[in-house]
Design a protein around this motif. Structure first.
Motif, PDB file in Angstrom:
ATOM      1  N   VAL A 198       0.844  -1.198   0.000  1.00 52.50           N
ATOM      2  CA  VAL A 198       0.000   0.000   0.000  1.00 52.50           C
ATOM      3  C   VAL A 198       0.883   1.254   0.000  1.00 52.50           C
ATOM      4  O   VAL A 198       0.683   2.173  -0.793  1.00 52.50           O
ATOM      5  CB  VAL A 198      -0.949   0.009   1.221  1.00 52.50           C
ATOM      6  CG1 VAL A 198      -1.703   1.330   1.300  1.00 52.50           C
ATOM      7  CG2 VAL A 198      -1.919  -1.164   1.157  1.00 52.50           C
ATOM      8  N   VAL A 199       1.850   1.270   0.883  1.00 54.57           N
ATOM      9  CA  VAL A 199       2.749   2.425   0.976  1.00 54.57           C
ATOM     10  C   VAL A 199       3.500   2.618  -0.342  1.00 54.57           C
ATOM     11  O   VAL A 199       3.752   3.751  -0.768  1.00 54.57           O
ATOM     12  CB  VAL A 199       3.729   2.252   2.165  1.00 54.57           C
ATOM     13  CG1 VAL A 199       4.792   3.339   2.164  1.00 54.57           C
ATOM     14  CG2 VAL A 199       2.958   2.246   3.480  1.00 54.57           C
ATOM     15  N   ALA A 200       3.807   1.501  -1.006  1.00 53.41           N
ATOM     16  CA  ALA A 200       4.522   1.579  -2.288  1.00 53.41           C
ATOM     17  C   ALA A 200       3.599   1.971  -3.431  1.00 53.41           C
ATOM     18  O   ALA A 200       4.042   2.137  -4.556  1.00 53.41           O
ATOM     19  CB  ALA A 200       5.184   0.235  -2.582  1.00 53.41           C
ATOM     20  N   GLY A 201       2.301   2.094  -3.156  1.00 47.70           N
ATOM     21  CA  GLY A 201       1.370   2.513  -4.198  1.00 47.70           C
ATOM     22  C   GLY A 201       0.963   1.395  -5.143  1.00 47.70           C
ATOM     23  O   GLY A 201       0.524   1.654  -6.271  1.00 47.70           O
ATOM     24  N   GLY A 228       5.331   7.877  10.880  1.00 45.39           N
ATOM     25  CA  GLY A 228       5.878   8.928  10.020  1.00 45.39           C
ATOM     26  C   GLY A 228       5.280   8.914   8.629  1.00 45.39           C
ATOM     27  O   GLY A 228       4.092   8.677   8.444  1.00 45.39           O
ATOM     28  N   ARG A 229       6.132   9.169   7.639  1.00 40.94           N
ATOM     29  CA  ARG A 229       5.668   9.259   6.244  1.00 40.94           C
ATOM     30  C   ARG A 229       4.973   7.991   5.762  1.00 40.94           C
ATOM     31  O   ARG A 229       4.015   8.047   4.996  1.00 40.94           O
ATOM     32  CB  ARG A 229       6.846   9.513   5.300  1.00 40.94           C
ATOM     33  CG  ARG A 229       7.609  10.758   5.584  1.00 40.94           C
ATOM     34  CD  ARG A 229       8.325  11.239   4.320  1.00 40.94           C
ATOM     35  NE  ARG A 229       8.354  12.682   4.410  1.00 40.94           N
ATOM     36  CZ  ARG A 229       7.375  13.462   4.017  1.00 40.94           C
ATOM     37  NH1 ARG A 229       6.306  12.950   3.442  1.00 40.94           N
ATOM     38  NH2 ARG A 229       7.453  14.755   4.179  1.00 40.94           N
ATOM     39  N   GLN A 232       1.521   7.958   7.002  1.00 41.39           N
ATOM     40  CA  GLN A 232       0.727   8.951   6.271  1.00 41.39           C
ATOM     41  C   GLN A 232       0.333   8.407   4.900  1.00 41.39           C
ATOM     42  O   GLN A 232      -0.801   8.545   4.451  1.00 41.39           O
ATOM     43  CB  GLN A 232       1.515  10.256   6.131  1.00 41.39           C
ATOM     44  CG  GLN A 232       1.902  10.910   7.462  1.00 41.39           C
ATOM     45  CD  GLN A 232       0.749  11.604   8.163  1.00 41.39           C
ATOM     46  OE1 GLN A 232      -0.001  12.331   7.541  1.00 41.39           O
ATOM     47  NE2 GLN A 232       0.585  11.353   9.449  1.00 41.39           N
ATOM     48  N   ALA A 233       1.277   7.767   4.231  1.00 45.80           N
ATOM     49  CA  ALA A 233       1.001   7.205   2.904  1.00 45.80           C
ATOM     50  C   ALA A 233      -0.045   6.100   2.997  1.00 45.80           C
ATOM     51  O   ALA A 233      -0.964   6.017   2.168  1.00 45.80           O
ATOM     52  CB  ALA A 233       2.292   6.668   2.284  1.00 45.80           C
ATOM     53  N   LEU A 235      -2.425   5.726   5.205  1.00 43.25           N
ATOM     54  CA  LEU A 235      -3.758   6.270   5.471  1.00 43.25           C
ATOM     55  C   LEU A 235      -4.264   7.138   4.322  1.00 43.25           C
ATOM     56  O   LEU A 235      -5.477   7.246   4.107  1.00 43.25           O
ATOM     57  CB  LEU A 235      -3.762   7.050   6.784  1.00 43.25           C
ATOM     58  CG  LEU A 235      -3.470   6.205   8.030  1.00 43.25           C
ATOM     59  CD1 LEU A 235      -3.371   7.088   9.263  1.00 43.25           C
ATOM     60  CD2 LEU A 235      -4.537   5.127   8.236  1.00 43.25           C
ATOM     61  N   ALA A 236      -3.353   7.773   3.593  1.00 37.05           N
ATOM     62  CA  ALA A 236      -3.763   8.577   2.441  1.00 37.05           C
ATOM     63  C   ALA A 236      -4.512   7.724   1.422  1.00 37.05           C
ATOM     64  O   ALA A 236      -5.331   8.216   0.653  1.00 37.05           O
ATOM     65  CB  ALA A 236      -2.543   9.242   1.790  1.00 37.05           C
ATOM     66  N   SER A 237      -4.266   6.422   1.453  1.00 35.53           N
ATOM     67  CA  SER A 237      -4.941   5.511   0.524  1.00 35.53           C
ATOM     68  C   SER A 237      -6.448   5.468   0.767  1.00 35.53           C
ATOM     69  O   SER A 237      -7.201   5.090  -0.106  1.00 35.53           O
ATOM     70  CB  SER A 237      -4.378   4.098   0.690  1.00 35.53           C
ATOM     71  OG  SER A 237      -4.821   3.548   1.920  1.00 35.53           O
TER      72      SER A 237
END
Lengths: 603, 603
Positions: A198-201, A228-229, A232-233, A235-237
């Motif tokens: 998920v963090v990797a998109g 951290g980042r 955030q990434a 949860l931004a999903s």
């Protein structure tokens, strides 16, 4: 889902007649089906505990009024009255995230365990059954949830299979997830465990979140130690929760970043003590209680999500807020209407307790009917195994091993040191060791004297027939074999043994049983537990399962085992997402390196 | 809705590319489109105000990180940076319930008024436009909401028409409500005003609630002074909110009974002071802020829902909680995802304010773009009238009067006392009087010397051509006439006059204008405001509307009027749901008796 997909109307949905009935009772035009008199209501909206009379209209709460009101001329005489003598009326508790399979029983047996404690609903991620029986398995359990004394909502497992390094029984792809999201019992996509992806998109993972969002349902999180980042990434999903916080710092950061903070008290992972400072009315609707995984004996001894309410209040949490965390907050998070409060129009799922600290339910109401009292499920509410719909094909006979001869578990000497899994007490982490094996006639053998045992993972879904074999240390087994068909997350058959023959006997017995756990020595079964449904759970009651597990553990100790809870430990030895070294049906997996590795150690 | 019904994708929905962009920015793989640096974030989740850097990725917030994190190597250099020098970053405010029509302007002009104040969203109940233009009107405004610097969500008007004693321009039945509920901008069924019918269990009213529930949307409440059993019955229906509480006792009871408590500060009804003790973090997600109805001058002077945030904080409310009541709590109530918080994955609707007490927005961001600064909408964000899509047929030319000759407003002497409406200053309640009329030649005449004026209600939707005529006192008009096409809730043309000819001139002028307000004397128009859209609102900017209203009020005073805000008072004289006596196109309505009554007083 067959016919049910065309007309998915779960029994949990409220009909127009039921609503009219409640309006009529509240307005005084019809008699209440039941009046709870002389109690005090725990109000999740304003945090108060105040004397009130609660009038029911069938499945719904019609009104919650001050005693003076209810006694007024406007109310018709109720059909039945229960005098509560000052006891508290609490919304039936809802567990925000649970894998029922961890308790080794069906939802019906699970309900028998927790409903008498005041738990009237759970949100179930049937991750394990889905890994064995796929879509058909989830459809089966959705049907199974229709006639329980407990409301079961489902989150669609998002990681089936979990990795490419294993052979699961099924796949749930985007199309299956999308179809299941339409079912009214399905409230979201379950914990997105592949958080690095998920963090990797990763496109597929983001698509799962998007499917949940398009269906106006939730996408649940699972992000241990993410900060951290990266957090955030994640949860931004659009992922909306997390239940993996183990420290106050971690919990505080996740809550501040917008995750619905699920405070977990499972059997293995217990986070309530650490996160208790976050269980405060200041955090409003942002905190929920969950159990995640509970072993049979913990469920019997400590209960389900009621355990978190009791413990947090004893530890000083605001009592009404603790109740809110296991009721209204969970309902709100999942968008469950008319759930989680003692208020007009809400479903009459209620617990009656003398005090919140003790949280011992004197009576439990589900859909307005008394289903339990004094810790026991009432006969009428408990569907006996005979009355329950029989498990269907998809979840029965799921142990389909390849043909195995005496050489099936043979390990050829690679000449030189080999990789050995070290099982560690009281944790699911393993260590990767490099040792010189004990060799005889070109074969690597189990050597109990060195606590070097054979470990096998046998594909049991009838798909590949693949068998992984390796060595494990840490069990202390001196003879015989232990085996089980619970093997996270692919749930292939795992066997540990001092003797190939006993391991094969154990596997054969598990095939006969259709799944379970066995302890074998000298070609004889010493103890066993049948888990006939998907090889993961049984329709037997919780106490029978618990005593069978005790017998299995005792048999294991007789065979020299020193590792605590050896069958649970065994069930995690095939899990290729937790470091360091694992064995699946495809071979050894070096988790940190992220791939299959040979038996022979490098160098 | 035409083509849009097949593919209802509002611009407010978030696309997969946008999500990926945010994940990428948060993870440090792409540069932020904008970095807000050196500010403090108002966190609605934990109530904190803490220094943080907010990185945007197009329309979404990608990350909210401590300055130390953001400065770390992982973050890429942003495309743009704004230094905030300690200012507060607040989620864009969302008004939980508003009738934009009350401000006499279109959503675009309304946005020009409130967006610079930090209001980036409203939930609009277009009850007035629906009563004139029905389904076609709602479809028109749904389209109109697509290109604004403010997010507009719609609740479907539930009472069109409001009563059987009037001729509205349209009906919205169950089928229309069901169809509109499918639109992604529609978040629920609007205030269920016929609360006695709900309490009585009326099938149609309960069906409206059921439609909302089936669509997984809300049914909003409107239950002034409802308490006890009646309140319980109203909420048992499934209605989830109320915005009509005017006292602390009333608010407390509704909140405890499970209603989402909307605290209102309108132009006429101002409840914030009374309900302030309920605006406390203890009430978590259960309190929201709304304006309901705001007249143009109040909107200019006091603002929209920002007014409630400012006033409640000045009066001692917890600042972060006051913000929550006008952002996250409202979003949550309506199930609006990614709205109402400064957090990763949320839409970048933000206000920058120096302090919360003042709540003066230095800058406002909508969808990640700066749309206002220092109290002015930026040119790029403000679609000028030329750039706005022209109003379509459904909402234009809606004043369709019957042919009227000089005798149209004639009142025959019934011989004996007659019913007279008394308009009261500063309230919408009227009194029913019985007086001997002034008669000449068999006709009842206006008699300014006795402050007895003609009142007419002319059906103006081109449906029945019906005209109601009666007498009113309380205006003080000595000559000429006032008239308007705003006439709650049917919005027929209402005229009050000392002279039939001037009343007919006023009506004719309103027909030419396509709606509005006029003051006429001696056959000449003294002042006017064109409300060309549905006869209710105009595309002109708010300040022009406000100055036109001032000119109209001045002209009315010149004509002798002593009643404050006479055009507003006039607009309520036809509202047959508020006691005591009203005039619709069908005649006089005795509201308490619940029916049409003759001009001649009984007895």
């Amino acid at each position: 889902m067959g016919a049910s997909r065309a007309q998915p109307r779960a029994s949990s949905q409220i009909g127009a007649d039921e609503v009219r009935y409640a309006v009529d009772v509240a307005a005084g035009r019809r008699p209440a089906s039941l009046l709870l008199r002389g109690g005090r209501v725990v109000n999740v909206f304003d945090g108060s505990l105040a004397p009130a009379e609660v009038a029911l209209a069938g499945r719904l709460i019609a009104s919650v009024t001050a005693a003076a009101d209810a006694a007024g001329a406007a109310a018709m005489a109720p059909e039945a009255v229960v005098e509560l003598e000052g006891a508290l009326i609490v919304p039936g508790l809802i567990d925000g995230h649970v894998h029922i399979e961890s308790s080794l029983v069906t939802p019906a047996a699970y309900a028998e365990g927790v409903v008498p404690r005041g738990v009237t609903g759970v949100v179930w991620d049937p991750h394990e059954i889905a890994n064995v029986a796929g879509m058909a398995g989830v459809e089966w359990l959705l049907e199974r949830c229709e006639s329980l004394p407990m409301e079961v909502w489902i989150t669609v497992p998002s990681s089936v299979p979990s990795t490419p390094f294993e052979t699961a029984g099924a796949e749930l792809g985007l199309a299956e997830i999308e179809a299941l999201l339409e079912h009214p019992r399905v409230v979201g996509v379950a914990e997105m465990m592949s958080f690095p992806a998920v963090v990797a998109g990763d496109e597929t993972e983001l698509s799962k979140v998007a499917l949940a969002e398009a269906a106006r349902k939730t996408a649940e999180g699972h992000a241990p130690e993410l900060a951290g980042r990266a957090l955030q990434a994640y949860l931004a999903s659009g992922i909306g929760s997390d239940h993996e916080s183990t420290t106050l710092t971690e919990g505080r950061e996740k809550l501040a970043a917008g995750a619905f903070l699920m405070v977990r008290e499972g059997s293995v992972t217990r986070d309530l003590q650490a996160l208790l400072p976050l269980v405060t009315p200041r955090h409003a609707d942002r905190v929920g209680f969950v159990t995640d995984d509970r072993l049979p004996h913990d469920l019997l001894d400590e209960g389900g999500v009621d355990c978190l309410v009791r413990r947090s209040i004893r530890a000083g949490a605001d009592p009404a807020y603790a109740v809110r965390c296991a009721s209204y907050n969970v309902a709100r998070h999942y968008g469950l209407r008319r759930r989680g409060a003692v208020a007009p129009g809400f479903v009459a799922d209620l617990a009656i307790v003398a005090d919140l600290q003790g949280f011992a339910a004197r009576a439990v109401y589900k859909d307005g009917r008394r289903v339990a009292e004094d810790g026991r499920l009432l006969r009428a509410a408990a569907a006996g195994p005979g009355e329950r719909p029989a498990p269907a094909g998809a979840v029965l006979g799921t142990v389909r091993l390849p043909a195995l001869d005496a050489t099936a578990l043979r390990l050829d000497d690679p000449g030189g040191p080999v990789r050995v899994i070290e099982a560690l007490p009281n944790q699911i982490l393993t260590r990767a060791l490099t040792l010189a094996p004990t060799v005889e006639g070109g074969r690597v053998l189990a050597d109990p004297a060195r606590d070097l045992l054979k470990l096998a993972c046998l594909e049991r879904h009838g798909r590949r027939g693949s068998v992984g074999v390796g060595l494990v240390t840490g069990f202390g087994l001196t003879r015989g074999a232990l085996a089980g068909t619970v093997g996270h997350d692919h749930h292939n058959l795992l066997a540990v043994g001092a003797d190939d023959g006993d391991m094969l006997t154990a596997a054969a017995r598990l095939q006969e049983l259709g799944g379970g756990f066995v302890a074998v020595a000298g070609g004889r079964v010493l103890a066993e537990l049948q888990l006939e449904i998907a090889g993961l759970v049984t329709d037997a009651p919780l106490d029978r399962v618990e005593s069978a597990m005790r017998a299995l553990d005792a048999a294991a100790r007789e065979l020299g085992v020193t590792l605590p809870a050896p069958f649970m430990a065994l069930s995690f030895l095939g899990l290729p997402v937790i470091p360091e070294l694992r064995l699946t049906d495809l071979g050894l997996v070096d988790v940190l390196a992220g791939g299959i590795v040979p038996f022979a150690a490098e160098g």
